[in-house]
Design a protein around this motif. Sequence first.
Motif, PDB file in Angstrom:
ATOM      1  N   ARG A  19      13.763   7.556   0.361  1.00 27.39           N
ATOM      2  CA  ARG A  19      12.721   7.769   1.243  1.00 27.39           C
ATOM      3  C   ARG A  19      12.474   6.181   2.128  1.00 27.39           C
ATOM      4  NH1 ARG A  19       9.052  12.268  -0.407  1.00 27.39           N
ATOM      5  NH2 ARG A  19      10.717  13.715  -1.184  1.00 27.39           N
ATOM      6  N   GLY A  20      13.021   5.150   1.431  1.00 22.54           N
ATOM      7  CA  GLY A  20      12.849   3.898   2.125  1.00 22.54           C
ATOM      8  C   GLY A  20      11.492   3.531   1.081  1.00 22.54           C
ATOM      9  N   ASP A  21      11.530   1.907   1.444  1.00 19.22           N
ATOM     10  CA  ASP A  21      10.542   1.229   0.343  1.00 19.22           C
ATOM     11  C   ASP A  21       9.096   1.127   1.222  1.00 19.22           C
ATOM     12  OD1 ASP A  21       9.043  -0.363  -1.132  1.00 19.22           O
ATOM     13  OD2 ASP A  21      10.405  -2.210  -1.056  1.00 19.22           O
ATOM     14  N   LEU A  22       8.505   2.373   0.783  1.00 23.10           N
ATOM     15  CA  LEU A  22       7.190   2.728   1.702  1.00 23.10           C
ATOM     16  C   LEU A  22       5.980   1.668   1.304  1.00 23.10           C
ATOM     17  CD1 LEU A  22       7.145   6.647   1.478  1.00 23.10           C
ATOM     18  CD2 LEU A  22       7.814   5.146   3.343  1.00 23.10           C
ATOM     19  N   PRO A  23       6.025   1.136   0.333  1.00 25.20           N
ATOM     20  CA  PRO A  23       4.995   0.150   0.010  1.00 25.20           C
ATOM     21  C   PRO A  23       5.211  -1.398   0.984  1.00 25.20           C
ATOM     22  CG  PRO A  23       5.533   1.142  -2.257  1.00 25.20           C
ATOM     23  CD  PRO A  23       6.421   1.474  -1.128  1.00 25.20           C
ATOM     24  N   ALA A  24       6.497  -1.384   0.822  1.00 24.28           N
ATOM     25  CA  ALA A  24       6.804  -2.731   1.714  1.00 24.28           C
ATOM     26  C   ALA A  24       6.583  -2.542   3.261  1.00 24.28           C
ATOM     27  CB  ALA A  24       8.343  -3.247   1.271  1.00 24.28           C
ATOM     28  N   ILE A  25       7.159  -1.292   3.775  1.00 23.45           N
ATOM     29  CA  ILE A  25       6.731  -0.877   5.028  1.00 23.45           C
ATOM     30  C   ILE A  25       5.107  -0.792   5.370  1.00 23.45           C
ATOM     31  CG2 ILE A  25       6.968   1.124   6.667  1.00 23.45           C
ATOM     32  CD1 ILE A  25       9.532   2.140   5.158  1.00 23.45           C
ATOM     33  N   ALA A  27       2.951  -2.715   3.819  1.00 25.77           N
ATOM     34  CA  ALA A  27       2.520  -3.705   3.957  1.00 25.77           C
ATOM     35  C   ALA A  27       2.771  -4.563   5.175  1.00 25.77           C
ATOM     36  CB  ALA A  27       3.117  -4.761   2.799  1.00 25.77           C
ATOM     37  N   ARG A  28       4.020  -4.451   5.575  1.00 24.88           N
ATOM     38  CA  ARG A  28       4.439  -4.927   6.851  1.00 24.88           C
ATOM     39  C   ARG A  28       3.461  -4.497   8.156  1.00 24.88           C
ATOM     40  NH1 ARG A  28       9.783  -4.469   4.764  1.00 24.88           N
ATOM     41  NH2 ARG A  28      10.066  -2.523   6.142  1.00 24.88           N
ATOM     42  N   THR A  29       3.452  -3.108   8.273  1.00 27.48           N
ATOM     43  CA  THR A  29       2.484  -2.605   9.093  1.00 27.48           C
ATOM     44  C   THR A  29       1.053  -2.941   9.103  1.00 27.48           C
ATOM     45  OG1 THR A  29       3.903  -0.473   9.293  1.00 27.48           O
ATOM     46  CG2 THR A  29       1.702  -0.376   9.934  1.00 27.48           C
ATOM     47  N   ALA A  30       0.605  -3.126   8.062  1.00 27.74           N
ATOM     48  CA  ALA A  30      -0.815  -3.683   7.735  1.00 27.74           C
ATOM     49  C   ALA A  30      -1.055  -5.124   8.523  1.00 27.74           C
ATOM     50  CB  ALA A  30      -1.210  -3.611   6.291  1.00 27.74           C
ATOM     51  N   ARG A  32       1.033  -6.732  10.603  1.00 27.43           N
ATOM     52  CA  ARG A  32       1.213  -6.762  11.980  1.00 27.43           C
ATOM     53  C   ARG A  32      -0.114  -5.992  12.513  1.00 27.43           C
ATOM     54  NH1 ARG A  32       4.969  -3.141  12.626  1.00 27.43           N
ATOM     55  NH2 ARG A  32       3.972  -1.430  13.054  1.00 27.43           N
ATOM     56  N   THR A  33      -0.857  -5.199  12.067  1.00 30.76           N
ATOM     57  CA  THR A  33      -1.960  -4.798  12.602  1.00 30.76           C
ATOM     58  C   THR A  33      -3.017  -5.617  12.589  1.00 30.76           C
ATOM     59  OG1 THR A  33      -1.599  -2.251  12.093  1.00 30.76           O
ATOM     60  CG2 THR A  33      -3.660  -3.028  12.375  1.00 30.76           C
ATOM     61  N   ARG A  34      -3.040  -6.397  11.504  1.00 29.29           N
ATOM     62  CA  ARG A  34      -4.219  -7.537  11.172  1.00 29.29           C
ATOM     63  C   ARG A  34      -4.066  -8.566  12.218  1.00 29.29           C
ATOM     64  NH1 ARG A  34      -4.463 -12.520  10.265  1.00 29.29           N
ATOM     65  NH2 ARG A  34      -2.108 -12.503   9.774  1.00 29.29           N
ATOM     66  N   ARG A  35      -2.749  -9.069  12.427  1.00 30.66           N
ATOM     67  CA  ARG A  35      -2.410  -9.962  13.482  1.00 30.66           C
ATOM     68  C   ARG A  35      -2.907  -9.752  14.928  1.00 30.66           C
ATOM     69  NH1 ARG A  35       2.582 -10.446  10.972  1.00 30.66           N
ATOM     70  NH2 ARG A  35       3.644  -9.495  12.694  1.00 30.66           N
ATOM     71  N   GLU A  36      -2.245  -8.255  15.072  1.00 31.22           N
ATOM     72  CA  GLU A  36      -2.835  -7.726  16.620  1.00 31.22           C
ATOM     73  C   GLU A  36      -4.553  -7.768  16.631  1.00 31.22           C
ATOM     74  OE1 GLU A  36      -0.634  -3.766  16.996  1.00 31.22           O
ATOM     75  OE2 GLU A  36       1.095  -4.905  17.075  1.00 31.22           O
ATOM     76  N   ALA A  37      -5.052  -7.206  15.681  1.00 32.96           N
ATOM     77  CA  ALA A  37      -6.532  -7.270  15.966  1.00 32.96           C
ATOM     78  C   ALA A  37      -7.297  -8.658  15.775  1.00 32.96           C
ATOM     79  CB  ALA A  37      -7.066  -6.531  14.548  1.00 32.96           C
ATOM     80  N   ALA A  38      -6.618  -9.461  15.266  1.00 36.66           N
ATOM     81  CA  ALA A  38      -7.184 -10.768  15.256  1.00 36.66           C
ATOM     82  C   ALA A  38      -6.876 -11.367  16.665  1.00 36.66           C
ATOM     83  CB  ALA A  38      -6.252 -11.690  14.302  1.00 36.66           C
ATOM     84  N   GLU A  39      -5.662 -11.232  17.363  1.00 33.31           N
ATOM     85  CA  GLU A  39      -5.724 -11.508  18.643  1.00 33.31           C
ATOM     86  C   GLU A  39      -6.303 -10.838  19.796  1.00 33.31           C
ATOM     87  OE1 GLU A  39      -1.959 -10.965  21.768  1.00 33.31           O
ATOM     88  OE2 GLU A  39      -1.213 -11.577  19.660  1.00 33.31           O
TER      89      GLU A  39
END
Length: 75
Positions: A19-25, A27-30, A32-39
Motif C-alpha cells: 500500500r505504500g509508506d502511508l506515514p511517510a506520504i 508527513a510529506r503532505t503535511a 507541503r501544506t504547512r509551507r503553502e499555508a505559511a506562504e
Amino acid sequence: MSLAAQAVAPIYDQLIAERGDLPAIAARTAERTRREAAEILDFSSLGAALGAADAAADTGDDGDSEDDGDLATGH
C-alpha cells in the motif's frame, strides 16, 4: 532488536510493499501544506504597505495630486 520488533517488521514491510509508506506520504503532505499555508498567510509585505500609508498620513498626503482646498467651504 527485540523479538517483538522483529515479528512486527515483516508485517509492516509487507504493508508498505502493498500500500505504500502511508506515514511517510502523510508527513510529506503535511509539510507541503504547512509551507503553502505559511506562504498564503505571510503578512510581512502588508507591514511595509501600512508603513508607507502611515508615512503619507503623517505628511498629510492622501495620494491625490489635486488641491483639496477647504472642505468646509468647498474653495
